[in-house]
Scaffold this active site. Sequence first.
Site, PDB file in Angstrom:
ATOM      1  N   HIS A   1      10.262   1.197  14.511  1.00  0.00           N
ATOM      2  CA  HIS A   1      10.637   0.960  12.997  1.00  0.00           C
ATOM      3  C   HIS A   1       9.848   2.073  12.047  1.00  0.00           C
ATOM      4  O   HIS A   1       8.555   1.974  12.376  1.00  0.00           O
ATOM      5  CB  HIS A   1      10.275  -0.339  12.624  1.00  0.00           C
TER       6      HIS A   1
ATOM      7  N   HIS B   1       2.182  -6.622  10.313  1.00  0.00           N
ATOM      8  CA  HIS B   1       1.276  -5.770  10.294  1.00  0.00           C
ATOM      9  C   HIS B   1       0.375  -6.154   9.076  1.00  0.00           C
ATOM     10  O   HIS B   1       0.497  -6.997   8.280  1.00  0.00           O
ATOM     11  CB  HIS B   1       1.700  -4.605   9.645  1.00  0.00           C
TER      12      HIS B   1
ATOM     13  N   HIS C   1       1.839  -9.811  -0.970  1.00  0.00           N
ATOM     14  CA  HIS C   1       1.020  -9.752   0.052  1.00  0.00           C
ATOM     15  C   HIS C   1      -0.035  -8.830  -0.431  1.00  0.00           C
ATOM     16  O   HIS C   1       0.184  -7.660  -0.566  1.00  0.00           O
ATOM     17  CB  HIS C   1       1.737  -9.018   1.437  1.00  0.00           C
TER      18      HIS C   1
ATOM     19  N   HIS D   1       1.310 -10.165   7.458  1.00  0.00           N
ATOM     20  CA  HIS D   1       2.703 -10.454   7.304  1.00  0.00           C
ATOM     21  C   HIS D   1       3.591  -9.907   8.383  1.00  0.00           C
ATOM     22  O   HIS D   1       3.233  -9.112   8.979  1.00  0.00           O
ATOM     23  CB  HIS D   1       3.110 -10.428   5.899  1.00  0.00           C
TER      24      HIS D   1
END
Length: 440
Positions: free
Chosen positions: A288, A331, A361, A367
């Site tokens: 990703h 991450h 965050h 998260h």
Amino acid sequence: MSENLEYQTGFGNEHHSEAVQGALPWGQNSPQRAPYGLYAEQLSGTAFTEPREINRRTWVYRISPSARHPRFERIDNRHFRSAPLVDGVLDVNRLRWNPLDTPWPDQDFLDSIYTMAANGDALERNGIAVHMYHATKSMTDRYFADLDGELLVVPQSGGIRVHTELGLLDVVPGEIAVVGRAVKFRVSLHDDSAAGYICENYGAYFALPELGPIGANGLAHARDFSYPVAAYEDRADTVQVVQKFGGRLWAAEYDHSPLDVVAWHGTHSAYKYDTNRFNTMGTVGWDHPDPSIFTVLTSPSERPGQANVDFAIFPPRWNVAEHSFRPPHFHRNIMTEFMGLVRGQHDSKAEGFVPGGASLHNMWGAHGPDLETFTTASNAELVPQKFDGSLAFMFETRLPLITTDFAHSAGHRQPDYDSSWSGLQRHFVSRDSASTGDPR
């Protein structure tokens, strides 16, 4: 009055426009007598001697000079706050909000703004504030100018018309608008109500990110940014002009509209952008891509690579990565992420993160995908897939965001956000336990 919804294109260009032919002087910015009895005035968005590539200034030719106004007096800020948030909450926990259920009745764009979080210091021209708005009436006899920062507006529901000193911008969900620091404007509604998000940028002005190895093309193209053409108001009745300065709102009663610019030229203005024109980059191999590849605009800081704030979008796109977990991975990040959702569903959350909602965050907050997304993506057939019908975005900033007490204690904040990850169970099987059947 004049109204013109044509646009000029090209990000950061020297634009020029006149609502009356011959109103714009040529060859000299401030002639002894400006055409049509207008007043010549310069709006300097940067210091005079800042480098040419970042210098912003606009010459306007207006019916009344901006200096002709009475004394400003303090008015109630309502829920509109600025950094530093001395009474805010710095929370290490992950936070998420539903949309505000019921807006305050009979509130225009300015009065409907409520601050979610902020960092830095407005007077030191560092940091940002994140706000939401939910307007239920148009600003008709009221105008606003933010002297603390430029405003990036992300509509989520309901179209708006932004009447600025330089002209008009019609902005609907899927588009964004940026109003330059100290540019006066008012907002009228296309529908019964309008809601969305605002990033108030105290730092360096938003600019297009460098493309680096991407090359000359990709992401947001300069030519796809639209700037207004001159459209002035010539009215001689009483209006209210509100200015935000040092985090406080100040108001004065004018006997004329401050949107009386008949002609202008320069680089400090307001503009809009249609996110449908964003040329999404992504992986065509595996893994990703980092969210930085989705940056539309950036406000750089003095530390290279750590932006005061990046504005990134996650629009419809193809997922084709092979041998990969395709959604955003788990991450922890030195940068702080505030996310919103215009429509659809974010590709790392199966439920809970809804259009008009938001999540925060703070830096180093762990998260990633929720249980349903993780399970689905871990077992999906990896064929080319179009992720469609969604538009999420992120304000990513280098400093932690302090939430306002209003946002932190709001009834629409989800108290059980941590449960998004509570179902992620242990799957590890060691070589020894595999041979003995012991899962320890």
